[in-house]
Design a protein around this motif. Structure first.
Motif, short mmCIF file in Angstrom:
data_model
loop_
_atom_site.label_atom_id
_atom_site.label_comp_id
_atom_site.label_asym_id
_atom_site.label_seq_id
_atom_site.Cartn_x
_atom_site.Cartn_y
_atom_site.Cartn_z
N VAL A 6 -37.57 89.20 48.39
CA VAL A 6 -36.42 89.04 49.18
C VAL A 6 -35.66 90.25 48.91
O VAL A 6 -34.95 90.44 47.71
CB VAL A 6 -35.70 87.59 48.99
CG1 VAL A 6 -34.15 87.75 49.60
CG2 VAL A 6 -36.54 86.46 49.23
N LYS A 7 -35.32 91.05 49.90
CA LYS A 7 -34.23 92.08 49.77
C LYS A 7 -32.81 92.10 49.76
O LYS A 7 -31.89 92.59 49.29
CB LYS A 7 -34.81 93.46 50.32
CG LYS A 7 -36.32 94.01 49.94
CD LYS A 7 -36.62 94.96 50.62
CE LYS A 7 -38.03 95.48 50.34
NZ LYS A 7 -38.25 96.84 50.17
N LYS A 8 -32.34 91.31 50.80
CA LYS A 8 -31.26 90.84 51.07
C LYS A 8 -30.75 89.53 51.45
O LYS A 8 -31.67 88.91 52.05
CB LYS A 8 -30.26 91.92 51.81
CG LYS A 8 -30.61 91.81 53.14
CD LYS A 8 -30.07 92.72 54.07
CE LYS A 8 -29.91 92.35 55.46
NZ LYS A 8 -29.16 93.53 56.37
N GLU A 9 -29.66 89.06 51.23
CA GLU A 9 -29.49 87.34 51.72
C GLU A 9 -28.80 87.55 53.15
O GLU A 9 -27.76 88.63 53.16
CB GLU A 9 -28.32 87.00 50.51
CG GLU A 9 -27.96 85.35 51.12
CD GLU A 9 -26.97 85.11 49.90
OE1 GLU A 9 -26.28 84.10 50.25
OE2 GLU A 9 -27.46 85.05 48.76
#
Length: 66
Positions: A6-9
């Motif tokens: 997961v790179k960003k929310e």
């Protein structure tokens, strides 16, 4: 952790104002349909020769115009 990372929310905003309007509009439509149905049945009882579906459609149009 496996193959996925997961790179960003991501955040979502929900406009509840639209939902409230949709619910209110749906409730008003349901109320109009019930009133039209009741009036159609009443007219059918007064005159058994009347077509119930025709009476309902006529009353539904009247409810939408009011």
């Amino acid at each position: 952790m496996g193959e996925f990372e997961v790179k960003k929310e991501t955040k979502y905003e929900v406009d509840t104002h639209d939902i409230k309007d949709d619910v209110k509009e749906g409730a008003e439509d349901a109320k109009d349909k019930v009133k039209a149905g009741a009036k159609a049945v009443f007219n059918k009882v007064k005159d058994p020769d009347r077509d119930l579906d025709t009476e309902y459609q006529k009353e539904k149009v009247k409810e939408k115009l009011d």
